[in-house]
Design a protein around this motif. Structure first.
Motif, PDB file in Angstrom:
ATOM      1  N   GLU A  12       0.936  -1.057  -0.258  1.00 15.81           N
ATOM      2  CA  GLU A  12      -0.260   0.274  -0.105  1.00 15.81           C
ATOM      3  C   GLU A  12       0.781   0.922  -0.060  1.00 15.81           C
ATOM      4  OE1 GLU A  12      -2.805   1.546   2.905  1.00 15.81           O
ATOM      5  OE2 GLU A  12      -1.649   0.661   3.916  1.00 15.81           O
ATOM      6  N   GLU A  13       0.937   2.477  -0.629  1.00 16.01           N
ATOM      7  CA  GLU A  13       1.277   3.390  -0.844  1.00 16.01           C
ATOM      8  C   GLU A  13       1.094   4.022   0.415  1.00 16.01           C
ATOM      9  OE1 GLU A  13       4.427   4.349  -2.422  1.00 16.01           O
ATOM     10  OE2 GLU A  13       4.019   2.427  -3.150  1.00 16.01           O
ATOM     11  N   MET A  14       1.714   4.989   1.369  1.00 15.40           N
ATOM     12  CA  MET A  14       1.319   6.208   2.258  1.00 15.40           C
ATOM     13  C   MET A  14       2.229   7.073   1.959  1.00 15.40           C
ATOM     14  SD  MET A  14       0.980   2.801   5.001  1.00 15.40           S
ATOM     15  CE  MET A  14       0.683   3.988   6.330  1.00 15.40           C
ATOM     16  N   PRO A  15       1.888   8.156   2.535  1.00 15.73           N
ATOM     17  CA  PRO A  15       2.526   8.789   2.152  1.00 15.73           C
ATOM     18  C   PRO A  15       3.587   9.376   3.378  1.00 15.73           C
ATOM     19  CG  PRO A  15       0.074   9.577   2.697  1.00 15.73           C
ATOM     20  CD  PRO A  15       0.663   8.231   2.664  1.00 15.73           C
ATOM     21  N   LEU A  16       4.597  10.067   2.998  1.00  9.45           N
ATOM     22  CA  LEU A  16       5.319   9.913   4.909  1.00  9.45           C
ATOM     23  C   LEU A  16       5.285  10.926   5.511  1.00  9.45           C
ATOM     24  CD1 LEU A  16       9.182  11.196   2.469  1.00  9.45           C
ATOM     25  CD2 LEU A  16       8.455   8.891   3.310  1.00  9.45           C
ATOM     26  N   ILE A  55      17.334  13.373   3.878  1.00  8.15           N
ATOM     27  CA  ILE A  55      16.986  11.989   3.524  1.00  8.15           C
ATOM     28  C   ILE A  55      15.957  11.461   4.122  1.00  8.15           C
ATOM     29  CG2 ILE A  55      19.103  10.893   3.893  1.00  8.15           C
ATOM     30  CD1 ILE A  55      19.170   9.394   0.923  1.00  8.15           C
ATOM     31  N   VAL A  56      15.055  10.028   3.879  1.00  7.98           N
ATOM     32  CA  VAL A  56      14.618   9.166   4.372  1.00  7.98           C
ATOM     33  C   VAL A  56      14.702   8.052   3.953  1.00  7.98           C
ATOM     34  CG1 VAL A  56      11.848   8.797   4.380  1.00  7.98           C
ATOM     35  CG2 VAL A  56      12.632  11.485   4.621  1.00  7.98           C
ATOM     36  N   PHE A  57      14.840   7.245   4.808  1.00 12.43           N
ATOM     37  CA  PHE A  57      15.014   5.732   4.629  1.00 12.43           C
ATOM     38  C   PHE A  57      13.205   5.154   4.683  1.00 12.43           C
ATOM     39  CE2 PHE A  57      18.908   7.235   4.863  1.00 12.43           C
ATOM     40  CZ  PHE A  57      20.220   6.322   4.230  1.00 12.43           C
ATOM     41  N   SER A  58      12.893   4.605   4.216  1.00 10.79           N
ATOM     42  CA  SER A  58      11.749   3.837   4.524  1.00 10.79           C
ATOM     43  C   SER A  58      11.475   2.255   4.195  1.00 10.79           C
ATOM     44  CB  SER A  58      10.468   4.473   4.429  1.00 10.79           C
ATOM     45  OG  SER A  58      10.097   4.427   3.177  1.00 10.79           O
ATOM     46  N   GLY A  59      11.250   1.618   5.483  1.00  8.56           N
ATOM     47  CA  GLY A  59      11.260  -0.105   4.780  1.00  8.56           C
ATOM     48  C   GLY A  59      10.260  -1.152   5.691  1.00  8.56           C
ATOM     49  N   CYS A  60       9.687  -1.911   5.145  1.00 11.52           N
ATOM     50  CA  CYS A  60       8.992  -2.734   6.047  1.00 11.52           C
ATOM     51  C   CYS A  60       8.902  -4.059   6.180  1.00 11.52           C
ATOM     52  CB  CYS A  60       7.477  -2.362   5.543  1.00 11.52           C
ATOM     53  SG  CYS A  60       6.994  -3.001   3.967  1.00 11.52           S
ATOM     54  N   THR A  85      11.944   9.632  13.838  1.00 14.22           N
ATOM     55  CA  THR A  85      11.847   7.974  13.131  1.00 14.22           C
ATOM     56  C   THR A  85      10.394   7.573  14.110  1.00 14.22           C
ATOM     57  OG1 THR A  85      14.031   6.842  14.410  1.00 14.22           O
ATOM     58  CG2 THR A  85      12.065   5.443  14.169  1.00 14.22           C
ATOM     59  N   LYS A  86      10.227   7.126  12.758  1.00 14.62           N
ATOM     60  CA  LYS A  86       7.887   6.492  12.927  1.00 14.62           C
ATOM     61  C   LYS A  86       8.289   5.529  12.862  1.00 14.62           C
ATOM     62  CE  LYS A  86       7.353  11.119  13.325  1.00 14.62           C
ATOM     63  NZ  LYS A  86       6.254  11.699  14.782  1.00 14.62           N
ATOM     64  N   VAL A  87       7.636   4.848  13.738  1.00 14.01           N
ATOM     65  CA  VAL A  87       7.028   3.445  13.368  1.00 14.01           C
ATOM     66  C   VAL A  87       5.370   3.462  12.730  1.00 14.01           C
ATOM     67  CG1 VAL A  87       7.042   0.691  14.348  1.00 14.01           C
ATOM     68  CG2 VAL A  87       8.645   2.789  14.365  1.00 14.01           C
ATOM     69  N   ARG A  88       5.047   2.224  12.281  1.00  7.91           N
ATOM     70  CA  ARG A  88       3.305   2.300  11.413  1.00  7.91           C
ATOM     71  C   ARG A  88       3.430   0.908  11.370  1.00  7.91           C
ATOM     72  NH1 ARG A  88       3.144   6.658   7.073  1.00  7.91           N
ATOM     73  NH2 ARG A  88       5.541   6.271   5.108  1.00  7.91           N
ATOM     74  N   TYR A  89       2.419   0.454  10.461  1.00  5.31           N
ATOM     75  CA  TYR A  89       1.775  -0.476   9.723  1.00  5.31           C
ATOM     76  C   TYR A  89       1.922  -0.119   8.752  1.00  5.31           C
ATOM     77  CZ  TYR A  89       1.873  -3.762  14.244  1.00  5.31           C
ATOM     78  OH  TYR A  89       1.992  -4.046  15.242  1.00  5.31           O
ATOM     79  N   ASN A 115      -1.007  -7.210   7.644  1.00  4.27           N
ATOM     80  CA  ASN A 115      -0.634  -5.557   8.022  1.00  4.27           C
ATOM     81  C   ASN A 115       1.016  -5.869   8.355  1.00  4.27           C
ATOM     82  OD1 ASN A 115      -2.965  -3.935   8.069  1.00  4.27           O
ATOM     83  ND2 ASN A 115      -3.620  -4.993   9.582  1.00  4.27           N
ATOM     84  N   VAL A 116       2.128  -4.951   8.636  1.00  2.00           N
ATOM     85  CA  VAL A 116       3.071  -5.053   8.487  1.00  2.00           C
ATOM     86  C   VAL A 116       3.745  -4.251   9.282  1.00  2.00           C
ATOM     87  CG1 VAL A 116       3.769  -6.978   6.796  1.00  2.00           C
ATOM     88  CG2 VAL A 116       4.354  -4.734   6.429  1.00  2.00           C
ATOM     89  N   PRO A 117       4.458  -4.223  10.021  1.00  2.00           N
ATOM     90  CA  PRO A 117       5.905  -2.631  10.536  1.00  2.00           C
ATOM     91  C   PRO A 117       5.781  -2.300   9.671  1.00  2.00           C
ATOM     92  CG  PRO A 117       6.419  -4.836  11.189  1.00  2.00           C
ATOM     93  CD  PRO A 117       5.372  -5.704  10.753  1.00  2.00           C
ATOM     94  N   SER A 118       5.840  -0.901   9.243  1.00  2.00           N
ATOM     95  CA  SER A 118       6.999  -0.735   8.899  1.00  2.00           C
ATOM     96  C   SER A 118       7.611   0.720   9.793  1.00  2.00           C
ATOM     97  CB  SER A 118       5.938   0.364   7.567  1.00  2.00           C
ATOM     98  OG  SER A 118       6.692   1.727   6.894  1.00  2.00           O
ATOM     99  N   ILE A 119       9.004   1.020   8.920  1.00  2.00           N
ATOM    100  CA  ILE A 119       9.510   2.555   9.660  1.00  2.00           C
ATOM    101  C   ILE A 119      10.169   3.472   8.998  1.00  2.00           C
ATOM    102  CG2 ILE A 119      11.446   1.233   9.157  1.00  2.00           C
ATOM    103  CD1 ILE A 119      12.274   2.333  11.978  1.00  2.00           C
ATOM    104  N   CYS A 120      10.060   4.045   8.548  1.00  2.00           N
ATOM    105  CA  CYS A 120      10.883   5.762   7.929  1.00  2.00           C
ATOM    106  C   CYS A 120      11.454   6.567   8.813  1.00  2.00           C
ATOM    107  CB  CYS A 120       9.273   6.644   8.012  1.00  2.00           C
ATOM    108  SG  CYS A 120       8.250   5.914   6.690  1.00  2.00           S
ATOM    109  N   ILE A 121      12.481   7.128   8.727  1.00  2.00           N
ATOM    110  CA  ILE A 121      13.616   7.416   9.594  1.00  2.00           C
ATOM    111  C   ILE A 121      14.133   8.398   8.852  1.00  2.00           C
ATOM    112  CG2 ILE A 121      15.851   7.442  10.297  1.00  2.00           C
ATOM    113  CD1 ILE A 121      15.121   4.425  11.304  1.00  2.00           C
ATOM    114  N   LEU A 122      13.290  10.205   9.309  1.00  2.00           N
ATOM    115  CA  LEU A 122      14.330  11.279   8.190  1.00  2.00           C
ATOM    116  C   LEU A 122      15.545  11.531   9.008  1.00  2.00           C
ATOM    117  CD1 LEU A 122      14.079  14.280   7.166  1.00  2.00           C
ATOM    118  CD2 LEU A 122      12.411  14.541   8.928  1.00  2.00           C
ATOM    119  N   LEU A 123      16.542  11.970   9.010  1.00  3.47           N
ATOM    120  CA  LEU A 123      18.176  12.187   8.958  1.00  3.47           C
ATOM    121  C   LEU A 123      17.983  13.631   7.889  1.00  3.47           C
ATOM    122  CD1 LEU A 123      19.867   9.341   7.811  1.00  3.47           C
ATOM    123  CD2 LEU A 123      19.156  10.074  10.278  1.00  3.47           C
TER     124      LEU A 123
END
Length: 191
Positions: A12-16, A55-60, A85-89, A115-123
């Motif tokens: 699923e595409e989600m906004p940052l 820069i943003v790193f994201s992975g799920c 750091t933001k954690v979501r599903y 529903n899988v865990p996802s992480i977005c990290i802004l540096l």
């Protein structure tokens, strides 16, 4: 499920989850099969050569640990980076196809929503709001004259004493031989 095989997976595409990002911010989408070396080469080029400020790193799913690894490498190489750091599903859709359908019936597909865990990290090189949930300030930079050999005692309550022979069990002590025959060291028990 033994008669089904996975034919397609889509995320699923989600906004940052970070407000006020510049429109041209680089998002590094880390996948399970991504090579860390390739991700880091591209990310470092963006930050150092192209002068990007954020820069943003994201992975799920299984890519979460690889995402965190990339962020930690970048923080150590560049230094002085603020982090949020933001954690979501995230919802992942898997389509499974029946390999052995009953006779006289069409092939059946099964769609699974996970529903899988996802992480977005802004540096960011620029300061970020320290009151934001998930904020981490830049790590301490080594001052001139400090030990930077990598033998960090971070996390230890007290430094370890230097090794000395009195602390070794007698069976592990090594005797040095002066004889010209042999390698010069023999291991054995001392009494």
């Amino acid at each position: 499920m033994e008669n089904f095989r996975k034919v397609r997976t889509s995320e699923e595409e989600m906004p940052l989850p970070f407000p006020d990002l510049p429109p041209d911010v680089v998002e590094m989408k880390v996948k399970e099969g991504s090579k860390i070396r390739n991700l880091m080469n591209f990310a470092m080029a963006q930050m150092e050569l192209k002068g990007r400020r954020q820069i943003v790193f994201s992975g799920c799913g299984r890519a979460v640990t690889k995402t965190i690894t990339c962020v930690e490498i970048m923080k150590r190489k560049l230094g002085g980076l603020h982090q949020v750091t933001k954690v979501r599903y995230k919802t992942v859709l898997e389509v499974w196809e029946n390999q052995d359908p009953p006779p006289d019936s069409p092939a059946q597909n099964l769609t699974v929503h996970k529903n899988v865990p996802s992480i977005c990290i802004l540096l960011s090189r620029d300061p970020l709001d320290p009151n934001q949930t998930g904020y981490q300030p830049p790590e301490h930079q080594h001052e001139a004259g400090e030990d930077t050999s990598g033998s960090s005692t971070k996390g230890l309550k007290r430094p370890l004493p230097p090794p000395c022979e009195e602390l070794l069990p007698k069976k592990l002590q090594v005797q040095v031989s002066d004889s010209p025959r042999g390698s010069g060291t023999t291991a054995g028990q001392l009494d």
